[in-house]
Write an enzyme that holds these catalytic residues in place. Structure first.
Site, mmCIF file in Angstrom:
data_model
loop_
_atom_site.group_PDB
_atom_site.id
_atom_site.type_symbol
_atom_site.label_atom_id
_atom_site.label_comp_id
_atom_site.label_asym_id
_atom_site.label_seq_id
_atom_site.Cartn_x
_atom_site.Cartn_y
_atom_site.Cartn_z
ATOM 1 C CE LYS A 35 93.463 -6.711 33.844
ATOM 2 N NZ LYS A 35 94.784 -6.540 34.443
ATOM 3 C CB THR A 122 109.532 -6.001 40.627
ATOM 4 O OG1 THR A 122 108.699 -6.725 41.527
ATOM 5 C CG2 THR A 122 110.984 -6.414 40.810
ATOM 6 C CD GLU A 188 100.839 -14.577 39.111
ATOM 7 O OE1 GLU A 188 100.435 -15.485 38.380
ATOM 8 O OE2 GLU A 188 101.377 -13.537 38.693
ATOM 9 C CB CYS A 304 107.972 -12.759 39.461
ATOM 10 S SG CYS A 304 106.538 -11.720 39.731
ATOM 11 C CE LYS A 307 108.225 -8.769 36.111
ATOM 12 N NZ LYS A 307 108.935 -7.997 37.132
ATOM 13 C CE LYS A 364 102.860 -20.492 42.345
ATOM 14 N NZ LYS A 364 103.252 -19.404 43.255
#
Ligand code: NAD
Length: 474
Positions: A35, A122, A188, A304, A307, A364
């Site tokens: 990455k 989070t 997102e 998100c 979880k 989404k």
């Protein structure tokens, strides 16, 4: 200001790039070498609208750099963000091992200058104090090792037992830092927009760290990079660490509840012959309710909501509370994900040997993220029932990104997807699916059936195009 971001995923990379965009000097650290190489070459490893453009501009301006070297990042950052992943463990508990590794690592590299350590991941309530403890341990371990080694060489290699515990304690000076909780609320698919145009900024902690965080966000608070600069300044909620952490969980749990609520009403609409899209409009215009998150469909997913709701239920259980409402929210969602299969069975009877085409598979639109997407449950169940599953996904099909899914054939365009299908299921509400040539797609299919898992299409348009249309609660 000098900022270090540890973890360059959807949150870390977007935060780093946006902070560079508003004029800060940013170093992004990630332990994934591949990455980091990509980002150093100016390529974003994730898709988010606008991200590549402002990342390139920040690189050209010399305001952002990427490295795997945590020590260098910590040395440079006056403010150090922790933005690594906190996925769910099978128990539903949050897996905080990456946060733990990073907190210890940051602690071990503290160099004397005062720093603010920001929890953007989070994390379970109480993690602010836990991160402080881990950092102190990381710091002590590294400094003790160095100091004891020096003392040993000075004493000619005698055992550490010759150094009294009290003496060891005085060898390690307390490092100067504070921990702040600054939960992230970006969505997102519009992560850059949300970071530069937030509804609010939440800061949990104490002075002087809070003052530095306010300074960091000053241009955003003043709406300098915002689309609508005439809006009042961004509200800043300053609170304690635990409340800031709870705000994040409560926000996601509330949104998930709103979706499960409308899905439950949709299921009743299906039975009594009411139209959920009209019902949602009718209740959403009530300013106490609001129209967002009232779209009935195949339920919530993504990296998100699942979880975070599970983690909140788990935290409640740790403190002796059962959280029955949140458990029901999860249960409604589990049922909702597979509702399209029941609707498909009603239309096609047995699914054995049938070919089903999925329009979209990401959780989404405008993202390439597949984590905990409802499509994964749908693919698994269709395959188990003996169907062949194909999919067309605008970003993944365009970029040729491998999905890592063995049970789905990825097609490169909607026509190839429709060819030979017994039904299509609209899984993700990508804008381009509004304007497909459905009359042409119908001619390519065995049975032109459309299960609209998002109530995204006009039933009349699809029926005029030759489809049997089935929505959710309409
Ligand atoms: P992600 O998985 O996309 O990114 C995490 C990054 O951290 C990866 O690049 C990984 O290589 C890196 N990493 C892991 N361990 C590391 C280590 N020891 N050292 C350096 N780098 C390391 O995750 P994400 O979606 O960006 O989420 C990050 C956090 O933000 C999570 O806690 C998540 O719950 C929270 N959050 C996510 C969103 C969202 O929409 N994705 C929104 C709000 C909050």
């Amino acid at each position: 200001m000098y900022v270090c971001i540890v973890g360059t995923g959807y949150v870390g990379l977007v935060t780093g790039v946006c902070l560079a965009h508003i004029g800060h000097q940013v170093v992004c650290v990630d332990n994934n070498e591949e990455k980091v190489r990509l980002m150093q070459a100016g390529t974003s490893p994730i898709y988010e609208p606008q991200l590549s453009e402002i990342m390139q501009a920040a690189l050209d301006a010399g305001r952002i750099e990427f490295t795997t070297d945590l020590a260098a990042g910590v040395a440079q950052g006056q403010i150090v963000f922790i933005a690594v992943g906190t996925p769910a463990l099978p128990s539903g508990e949050s897996d905080t091992r990456s946060v733990e590794a990073v907190a210890r690592g940051i602690g071990s590299h503290l160099n004397g200058a005062y720093k603010v350590i920001v929890n953007k991941s989070t994390v379970p309530i109480g993690s602010g104090d836990w991160v402080r403890m881990l950092m102190l341990e990381g710091y002590a371990q590294r400094h003790l090792t160095t100091q004891v080694a020096t003392r040993l060489s000075e004493s000619g290699g005698n055992s550490t037992g010759s150094i009294a515990t009290t003496e060891i304690a005085t060898l390690v000076k307390k490092p100067a830092f504070d921990v702040v909780s600054n939960p992230e609320f970006l969505r997102e698919g519009s992560a850059v927009y949300d970071t530069l145009n937030p509804d609010r900024i939440v800061l949990g902690g104490s002075e002087p760290a809070i003052a530095l965080m306010r300074e960091l966000y000053t241009p955003i608070i003043a709406r300098e990079p915002a689309e609508h600069q005439s809006l009042p300044s961004v509200p800043v909620v300053i609170t304690d660490l635990n409340s800031a952490e709870m705000i994040k969980y409560a926000a996601n749990a509330f949104l998930a509840t709103k979706i499960s609520f409308i899905n439950e009403v949709a299921n009743i609409c299906d039975r009594v012959g009411a139209d959920i899209t009209q019902v949602a409009k009718g209740i959403g215009l009530d300013s106490r309710i609001g129209s967002q998150f009232l779209q009935a469909g195949i339920g919530w997913g993504g990296s998100c909501f699942p979880k975070d709701v599970s983690a909140l239920i788990h935290t409640a259980a740790d403190y002796g509370y059962e959280a029955p409402l949140l458990k029901a929210v999860v249960s409604v969602n589990r049922h909702q994900r597979l509702l399209v299969i029941a609707k498909l069975q009603k239309m096609l009877k047995s699914l054995k040997g049938k070919t089903i085409g999925l329009l979209g598979i990401t959780f989404k639109p405008n993202t390439d993220d597949l984590r905990d997407a409802p499509s994964l449950s749908i693919i698994e169940h269709l395959t188990r029932l003996g169907a062949k599953v194909k999919a067309y996904e605008p970003i993944l099909s365009q970029t040729g990104t491998r999905t890592g899914l063995s049970d789905v054939i990825m097609e490169t365009d909607p026509e190839r997807l429709a060819m030979g299908c017994d039904s299509l299921i609209l899984v993700t509400d990508w804008q381009e699916f509004q304007t497909l040539n459905y009359a042409h797609l119908a001619t390519l299919m065995h049975h032109p059936v459309m299960i609209d898992g998002r109530n995204f299409l006009q039933p009349q348009t699809l029926e005029a195009a030759g489809f049997s249309y089935v929505g959710i609660g309409r």
